[in-house]
Design a protein around this motif. Structure first.
Motif, PDB file in Angstrom:
ATOM      1  N   GLY A  76       7.250  -2.559   4.012  1.00  0.00           N
ATOM      2  CA  GLY A  76       5.803  -2.772   3.997  1.00  0.00           C
ATOM      3  C   GLY A  76       5.337  -3.355   2.686  1.00  0.00           C
ATOM      4  N   TYR A 104      -0.322  -2.895   3.751  1.00  0.00           N
ATOM      5  CA  TYR A 104       0.995  -2.663   4.338  1.00  0.00           C
ATOM      6  C   TYR A 104       1.709  -1.445   3.776  1.00  0.00           C
ATOM      7  N   LYS A 131       5.582  -7.368   1.945  1.00  0.00           N
ATOM      8  CA  LYS A 131       4.313  -8.034   2.274  1.00  0.00           C
ATOM      9  C   LYS A 131       3.370  -8.210   1.091  1.00  0.00           C
ATOM     10  N   GLN A 175       1.432   1.650   4.510  1.00  0.00           N
ATOM     11  CA  GLN A 175       1.825   2.614   5.539  1.00  0.00           C
ATOM     12  C   GLN A 175       3.116   2.215   6.250  1.00  0.00           C
ATOM     13  N   ASP A 176       3.555   0.948   6.106  1.00  0.00           N
ATOM     14  CA  ASP A 176       4.813   0.510   6.709  1.00  0.00           C
ATOM     15  C   ASP A 176       6.021   0.870   5.863  1.00  0.00           C
TER      16      ASP A 176
END
Length: 148
Positions: A117, A109, A121, A111-112
């Protein structure tokens, strides 16, 4: 009704034909050996730390931190997942599995973004385990305080 049972039976035959057979004994043996190897590595770290003059009560936690670092590093390099394909539960049960459960979602995650991200997460897998462990420890502490 007969068609449903017939289709169900045909589906089960197809799944059995396509799905590779797995030896439960082989899976058990690999999990046992790889999990044991991880434990041996931890013991070697502890022994080397005590040989350097560190007391055992300090070498134990340092070994745990070292094993978490190694598990996280191997997860980041993609090696831990390849080992887990063969070892199964042998890589989940030791403390290195905990590191894998934290690092793998963090990598997935990232890249979020760091907040929505990675921060949100990262504890998807290990969060419930940590919560349960803290709640259990708190409950046992209260029980011990009352009855001891």
């Amino acid at each position: 009704m007969a068609d449903i049972n017939k289709n169900s039976k045909e589906y089960k035959k197809l799944v059995k034909k396509v799905h590779p057979s797995q030896s439960k004994f082989k899976n058990f043996l690999l999990a046992y050996l790889i999990g044991g190897l991880i434990a041996v590595i931890g013991e070697l770290i502890t022994m080397s730390l005590t040989a350097q003059g560190l007391p055992l009560n300090e070498a134990g936690p340092l070994m745990s931190v070292s094993m978490i670092f190694i598990g996280g590093l191997l997860t980041g390099l993609g090696v831990y997942d390849r080992i887990a394909q063969y070892a199964g539960a042998g890589t989940i049960v030791p403390i290195t599995g905990f590191a894998n459960a934290i690092v793998a979602p963090a990598m997935e995650y990232k890249q979020d973004g760091y907040v929505l991200g990675l921060g949100a997460k990262m504890y998807n897998i290990a969060g419930p385990v940590l919560t349960y462990a803290m709640l259990s420890g708190f409950t046992i502490g209260i029980i011990k305080l009352i009855f001891a």
